[in-house]
Structure formats: C-alpha cells, structure tokens
Design a protein around this motif. Structure first.
Motif, PDB file in Angstrom:
ATOM      1  N   ALA A   1       0.798  -1.219   0.000  1.00  0.00           N
ATOM      2  CA  ALA A   1       0.000   0.000   0.000  1.00  0.00           C
ATOM      3  C   ALA A   1       0.834   1.274   0.000  1.00  0.00           C
ATOM      4  O   ALA A   1       0.338   2.340  -0.356  1.00  0.00           O
ATOM      5  CB  ALA A   1      -0.927   0.006   1.223  1.00  0.00           C
ATOM      6  N   ASN A   2       2.120   1.156   0.384  1.00  0.00           N
ATOM      7  CA  ASN A   2       2.923   2.364   0.570  1.00  0.00           C
ATOM      8  C   ASN A   2       4.313   2.216  -0.049  1.00  0.00           C
ATOM      9  O   ASN A   2       5.315   2.576   0.579  1.00  0.00           O
ATOM     10  CB  ASN A   2       3.075   2.663   2.071  1.00  0.00           C
ATOM     11  N   ALA A   3       4.385   1.681  -1.258  1.00  0.00           N
ATOM     12  CA  ALA A   3       5.684   1.447  -1.888  1.00  0.00           C
ATOM     13  C   ALA A   3       6.495   2.733  -2.002  1.00  0.00           C
ATOM     14  O   ALA A   3       7.693   2.762  -1.731  1.00  0.00           O
ATOM     15  CB  ALA A   3       5.490   0.823  -3.270  1.00  0.00           C
ATOM     16  N   GLY A   4       5.850   3.809  -2.398  1.00  0.00           N
ATOM     17  CA  GLY A   4       6.560   5.085  -2.525  1.00  0.00           C
ATOM     18  C   GLY A   4       7.032   5.611  -1.193  1.00  0.00           C
ATOM     19  O   GLY A   4       8.159   6.109  -1.061  1.00  0.00           O
ATOM     20  N   ALA A   5       6.205   5.496  -0.173  1.00  0.00           N
ATOM     21  CA  ALA A   5       6.572   5.984   1.154  1.00  0.00           C
ATOM     22  C   ALA A   5       7.740   5.197   1.736  1.00  0.00           C
ATOM     23  O   ALA A   5       8.584   5.748   2.445  1.00  0.00           O
ATOM     24  CB  ALA A   5       5.373   5.902   2.084  1.00  0.00           C
ATOM     25  N   LEU A   6       7.802   3.902   1.423  1.00  0.00           N
ATOM     26  CA  LEU A   6       8.900   3.090   1.938  1.00  0.00           C
ATOM     27  C   LEU A   6      10.247   3.613   1.451  1.00  0.00           C
ATOM     28  O   LEU A   6      11.228   3.623   2.194  1.00  0.00           O
ATOM     29  CB  LEU A   6       8.715   1.626   1.508  1.00  0.00           C
ATOM     30  N   LEU A   7      10.303   4.057   0.194  1.00  0.00           N
ATOM     31  CA  LEU A   7      11.547   4.589  -0.341  1.00  0.00           C
ATOM     32  C   LEU A   7      11.989   5.840   0.415  1.00  0.00           C
ATOM     33  O   LEU A   7      13.182   6.063   0.636  1.00  0.00           O
ATOM     34  CB  LEU A   7      11.390   4.907  -1.834  1.00  0.00           C
ATOM     35  N   GLU A   8      11.027   6.638   0.845  1.00  0.00           N
ATOM     36  CA  GLU A   8      11.353   7.848   1.584  1.00  0.00           C
ATOM     37  C   GLU A   8      11.951   7.533   2.949  1.00  0.00           C
ATOM     38  O   GLU A   8      12.690   8.347   3.517  1.00  0.00           O
ATOM     39  CB  GLU A   8      10.090   8.699   1.778  1.00  0.00           C
ATOM     40  N   HIS A   9      11.645   6.365   3.478  1.00  0.00           N
ATOM     41  CA  HIS A   9      12.092   6.017   4.821  1.00  0.00           C
ATOM     42  C   HIS A   9      13.368   5.177   4.831  1.00  0.00           C
ATOM     43  O   HIS A   9      13.786   4.723   5.906  1.00  0.00           O
ATOM     44  CB  HIS A   9      10.990   5.256   5.552  1.00  0.00           C
ATOM     45  N   VAL A  10      14.003   4.982   3.687  1.00  0.00           N
ATOM     46  CA  VAL A  10      15.210   4.146   3.639  1.00  0.00           C
ATOM     47  C   VAL A  10      16.299   4.656   4.581  1.00  0.00           C
ATOM     48  O   VAL A  10      16.874   3.868   5.354  1.00  0.00           O
ATOM     49  CB  VAL A  10      15.730   4.023   2.193  1.00  0.00           C
ATOM     50  N   PRO A  11      16.639   5.962   4.583  1.00  0.00           N
ATOM     51  CA  PRO A  11      17.682   6.418   5.520  1.00  0.00           C
ATOM     52  C   PRO A  11      17.311   6.146   6.971  1.00  0.00           C
ATOM     53  O   PRO A  11      18.147   5.693   7.759  1.00  0.00           O
ATOM     54  CB  PRO A  11      17.775   7.928   5.231  1.00  0.00           C
ATOM     55  N   GLY A  12      16.056   6.405   7.335  1.00  0.00           N
ATOM     56  CA  GLY A  12      15.621   6.146   8.700  1.00  0.00           C
ATOM     57  C   GLY A  12      15.667   4.667   9.047  1.00  0.00           C
ATOM     58  O   GLY A  12      16.043   4.289  10.163  1.00  0.00           O
ATOM     59  N   CYS A  13      15.307   3.804   8.093  1.00  0.00           N
ATOM     60  CA  CYS A  13      15.344   2.357   8.320  1.00  0.00           C
ATOM     61  C   CYS A  13      16.771   1.862   8.547  1.00  0.00           C
ATOM     62  O   CYS A  13      17.026   1.034   9.419  1.00  0.00           O
ATOM     63  CB  CYS A  13      14.724   1.622   7.132  1.00  0.00           C
ATOM     64  N   LEU A  14      17.711   2.385   7.758  1.00  0.00           N
ATOM     65  CA  LEU A  14      19.110   1.990   7.922  1.00  0.00           C
ATOM     66  C   LEU A  14      19.661   2.462   9.263  1.00  0.00           C
ATOM     67  O   LEU A  14      20.407   1.743   9.936  1.00  0.00           O
ATOM     68  CB  LEU A  14      19.950   2.554   6.772  1.00  0.00           C
ATOM     69  N   LEU A  15      19.289   3.681   9.658  1.00  0.00           N
ATOM     70  CA  LEU A  15      19.708   4.181  10.959  1.00  0.00           C
ATOM     71  C   LEU A  15      19.117   3.321  12.076  1.00  0.00           C
ATOM     72  O   LEU A  15      19.816   2.974  13.043  1.00  0.00           O
ATOM     73  CB  LEU A  15      19.270   5.638  11.123  1.00  0.00           C
ATOM     74  N   ALA A  16      17.833   2.980  11.953  1.00  0.00           N
ATOM     75  CA  ALA A  16      17.184   2.134  12.953  1.00  0.00           C
ATOM     76  C   ALA A  16      17.875   0.775  13.041  1.00  0.00           C
ATOM     77  O   ALA A  16      18.078   0.231  14.141  1.00  0.00           O
ATOM     78  CB  ALA A  16      15.709   1.958  12.597  1.00  0.00           C
ATOM     79  N   PHE A  17      18.246   0.222  11.901  1.00  0.00           N
ATOM     80  CA  PHE A  17      18.944  -1.058  11.841  1.00  0.00           C
ATOM     81  C   PHE A  17      20.260  -1.007  12.619  1.00  0.00           C
ATOM     82  O   PHE A  17      20.545  -1.857  13.469  1.00  0.00           O
ATOM     83  CB  PHE A  17      19.185  -1.414  10.373  1.00  0.00           C
ATOM     84  N   MET A  18      21.063   0.010  12.343  1.00  0.00           N
ATOM     85  CA  MET A  18      22.361   0.117  13.020  1.00  0.00           C
ATOM     86  C   MET A  18      22.197   0.388  14.508  1.00  0.00           C
ATOM     87  O   MET A  18      22.910  -0.190  15.352  1.00  0.00           O
ATOM     88  CB  MET A  18      23.193   1.216  12.355  1.00  0.00           C
ATOM     89  N   ALA A  19      21.253   1.253  14.864  1.00  0.00           N
ATOM     90  CA  ALA A  19      21.030   1.580  16.271  1.00  0.00           C
ATOM     91  C   ALA A  19      20.523   0.362  17.040  1.00  0.00           C
ATOM     92  O   ALA A  19      20.909   0.132  18.195  1.00  0.00           O
ATOM     93  CB  ALA A  19      20.024   2.730  16.385  1.00  0.00           C
ATOM     94  N   ALA A  20      19.664  -0.439  16.408  1.00  0.00           N
ATOM     95  CA  ALA A  20      19.140  -1.628  17.075  1.00  0.00           C
ATOM     96  C   ALA A  20      20.243  -2.622  17.397  1.00  0.00           C
ATOM     97  O   ALA A  20      20.264  -3.216  18.486  1.00  0.00           O
ATOM     98  CB  ALA A  20      18.069  -2.281  16.198  1.00  0.00           C
ATOM     99  N   PHE A  21      21.178  -2.808  16.480  1.00  0.00           N
ATOM    100  CA  PHE A  21      22.257  -3.751  16.738  1.00  0.00           C
ATOM    101  C   PHE A  21      23.235  -3.219  17.777  1.00  0.00           C
ATOM    102  O   PHE A  21      23.810  -3.994  18.550  1.00  0.00           O
ATOM    103  CB  PHE A  21      22.970  -4.121  15.441  1.00  0.00           C
ATOM    104  N   LEU A  22      23.425  -1.898  17.818  1.00  0.00           N
ATOM    105  CA  LEU A  22      24.231  -1.314  18.887  1.00  0.00           C
ATOM    106  C   LEU A  22      23.554  -1.576  20.239  1.00  0.00           C
ATOM    107  O   LEU A  22      24.203  -1.985  21.207  1.00  0.00           O
ATOM    108  CB  LEU A  22      24.397   0.189  18.662  1.00  0.00           C
ATOM    109  N   GLY A  23      22.241  -1.335  20.301  1.00  0.00           N
ATOM    110  CA  GLY A  23      21.506  -1.602  21.531  1.00  0.00           C
ATOM    111  C   GLY A  23      21.517  -3.070  21.903  1.00  0.00           C
ATOM    112  O   GLY A  23      21.634  -3.430  23.085  1.00  0.00           O
ATOM    113  N   LEU A  24      21.419  -3.953  20.900  1.00  0.00           N
ATOM    114  CA  LEU A  24      21.441  -5.399  21.143  1.00  0.00           C
ATOM    115  C   LEU A  24      22.767  -5.805  21.791  1.00  0.00           C
ATOM    116  O   LEU A  24      22.792  -6.582  22.758  1.00  0.00           O
ATOM    117  CB  LEU A  24      21.250  -6.133  19.814  1.00  0.00           C
TER     118      LEU A  24
END
Length: 245
Positions: A187-210
């Motif tokens: 439903a939100n293919a275009g919106a997902l592309l806009e969130h790529v930088p935030g998703c990558l940041l979330a990914f790295m931050a989550a593993f740091l927290g882990l």
C-alpha cells in the motif's frame, strides 16, 4: 525528516535493541510504543520492520524445527494471512484508530506481564487453538504494528523448554514482520523509499543496543527488569489512550 527525528530514531532503537539484548524480546513493541509518541504509528511500523526482521534471524535457528513446524504451522499461516489480508482498519489508514488500539494493546500486555496469570496448558488442541491465536494476532498486528498479544502468552502456555521457546518466538515474530512488511509495502511502496535512511539508521542503532543489552544482561535482575519493562508498557499505553481520546 529533520535531524531531531533521526536522533529520536537512533535513541529509540538503541533502547529497543537493549531491551531485546537483555530479555530476548520486546524490540517491535518498545520501538512502536516510543516512536508512536512522536510520529504516526504507520511510519513507526515502517521503521521497525528491518530491525525486527534482522534481529530475529538468529532466534529462528535451533534444533526444534520439526516439532514447531508440525504443531505451529496453523498459527503461523493464520498470522500471515490475517496480517496481510485483514478486513479491518489498517495501521496506515487515514483517520484510523491505530493510536487508540496500540494504547489498548500496550496496556493489556503490560498488565498481563505484571500479573503473570496462570496459563492453561496450550498443548491441548494445539492446532485449532493455534490457528485462532494466529488469526487474532494477525488482526491486531495489521491494526497496530504490534504482534505480542495473544501470541506471546500462547507460546508460553505450550510449556516449551528455553531453546524451543526462543526459537518458536523468533519464527513467529519473523512471520509477523514479513507479513506486516508485505501489507505496508503493497500500500505504501513510494513511502517506503522515503524512509530508507531512517530504516538503515534504525537497523544500526538496534544492533548497537542489542550488543549493549547483551553486555548488561548478566548484571541485571531479570525479574525486576521485566516488571519495570511491563510497567513502562502500561504507562506508554495510557499516554496513547489519553492522546487518542
């Protein structure tokens, strides 16, 4: 997104990853709870998907595949189907009630964790009961982005040993995460592309927290930590209910 939003995302996923590193679960729930205070739940869910998926990969591995697949496939199938094809209001629907529903789920999950009620043996009629649990969990996941209720209590009721329990949770969370990604992505293919930088940041931050959580695990009282965590869920849920109402 502005710089402050990236800082919030980083802080939230370090905290959520830390919770998972200490307790073995909670990353989707804590990240959705905190991010939904500052952004729409649908946006929070998009940011949560990649960290949730990647941090659950290791939990899916283990020696209990045969029993888990044989007995939990109805739950996983219904969980995926009803997350993707839920007929009710989705988390990304304009004018929906995602914040209200998420608040209710967080309060219910927090109270359940604090009370720790005795659970019946879930191994009786495991397949059809599991299917019903998967259906309800899928409907809730589609509406809120959170898939702990009633999935986690049900898996606990199966009286699995520690390794099988962790593996069962990991596979269940993986199924729910992939299904939610399909629903939101469709439903939100275009919106997902806009969130790529935030998703990558979330990914790295989550593993740091882990990593940080794993280091802290041996220095914390697990019972006290869980009680504090469930209390936080209740407070955050009440805050969301107050905002929604």
């Amino acid at each position: 997104m502005e710089t402050k939003h990236y800082l919030i995302i980083a802080a939230v996923f370090v905290a959520a990853g830390g919770v998972k590193g200490i307790s073995g679960l909670g990353l989707p729930t804590i990240s959705m709870a905190l991010l939904s205070l500052v952004m729409p739940p649908a946006k929070a869910a998009m940011l949560m998907l990649l960290p949730s998926f990647t941090t659950n990969v290791a939990q899916c591995l283990g020696p209990n595949w045969r029993w888990l697949v044989k007995n939990l496939w109805p739950m996983w199938s219904c969980l995926a189907l009803f997350t993707i094809f839920s007929p009710f209001t989705s988390i990304d629907a304009a004018g929906g009630h995602a914040t209200l529903l998420l608040g209710l789920v967080l309060v219910a999950y927090g109270i359940w964790g604090l009370i720790k009620p005795a659970l019946p043996n879930g191994r009786h009629h495991v397949r059809w009961v599991g299917g019903a649990i998967g259906m309800l969990s899928g409907l809730i996941a589609a509406a809120t982005g959170v898939f702990v209720i009633p999935l986690v209590p049900y898996i606990q009721s199966l009286r699995l040993d520690k390794e099988a329990f962790i593996q069962g949770l990991g596979i269940s969370f993986m199924v729910a995460t992939v299904a939610l990604a399909i629903r939101l992505g469709t439903a939100n293919a275009g919106a997902l592309l806009e969130h790529v930088p935030g998703c990558l940041l979330a990914f790295m931050a989550a593993f740091l927290g882990l990593w940080m959580g794993a280091r802290l695990r041996g220095h914390m009282n697990p019972v006290q930590f869980q009680r504090a965590l469930y209390s936080v869920f209740v407070v955050l849920g009440l805050v969301m209910l107050g905002r929604a109402l």
